[in-house]
Design an enzyme around this catalytic site. Structure first.
Site, PDB file in Angstrom:
ATOM      1  CB  SER A   1       5.654   0.636   5.051  1.00 45.89           C
ATOM      2  OG  SER A   1       7.021   0.552   4.711  1.00 45.89           O
TER       3      SER A   1
ATOM      4  CE  LYS B   1       7.021  -0.883   0.810  1.00 46.96           C
ATOM      5  NZ  LYS B   1       6.286  -0.276   1.884  1.00 46.96           N
TER       6      LYS B   1
END
EC number: 3.4.21.89
Length: 192
Positions: A46, A94
């Site tokens: 990701s 993230k």
């Protein structure tokens, strides 16, 4: 059994001294992990190409509970990004796109994400990747952050949880630390 040295003082046994040394090293390691840095292994793509599957990164624990736009952070997603029972999915890494008070919108006619009306420059996105296929226009609540993976085509992030409890926003106090550097594998060792 203690030994007595030439000056009359007792000397500790070498095994006892080694045991005390090992215990002190373990305590120091635990303190460093809790207060200074903590290692994390990247489990998914990701954040590719910035972070690769299997990379081991260090999170700077001195920055826990804080987040600034553009930073890559490790945070506890339990109850926001994962269920309470999924301990393996407890920590997430993230990029912070917006913080409390920011208005984050996708997308302009050029396909860009904007923060407070300004297009977001995203040189870290993989070539050919759209900033987002999901449209949104939101205000980040105070004390929260809006986060996205760099590999938008393969990232579960704030965009996907807009209708969930918390609206995809993660409290900043859930930040474990800013991702500081990749330490493994050695061929990818670098500061972030």
């Amino acid at each position: 059994m203690s030994r007595i040295s030439a000056n009359g003082r007792r000397r500790s046994h070498p095994v006892v001294a080694a045991a005390v040394f090992v215990v002190l090293l373990l305590i120091a390691a635990l303190l460093v992990r809790h207060y200074v840095v903590q290692p994390f292994r990247v489990p998914s793509a990701s954040m590719s190409p910035t972070l690769q599957v299997g990379d081991v990164l260090l999170a700077d624990r001195t920055t826990r509970g804080t987040a600034e736009r553009g930073e890559i952070v490790v945070f506890n997603g339990r109850g926001y990004f994962s269920s309470a029972s999924a301990d393996g999915d407890r920590y997430w890494v993230k990029r912070v796109i917006g913080v409390g008070g920011d208005r984050v919108t996708c997308c302009t006619t050029d396909g860009e994400i904007t923060v407070d009306g300004e297009p977001l420059e995203e040189p870290y996105l993989p070539e050919g990747t759209a900033p987002s296929e999901i449209e949104f226009d939101l205000q980040v609540p105070e004390g929260h952050m809006f986060v996205l993976g760099d590999n938008r085509a393969d990232s579960t992030d704030s965009r996907h949880l807009l209708g969930a409890p918390g609206g995809g926003m993660v409290p900043v106090d859930r930040v474990v630390g800013e991702a500081d550097r990749i330490v493994w594998p050695l061929t990818r060792r670098s500061a972030l």
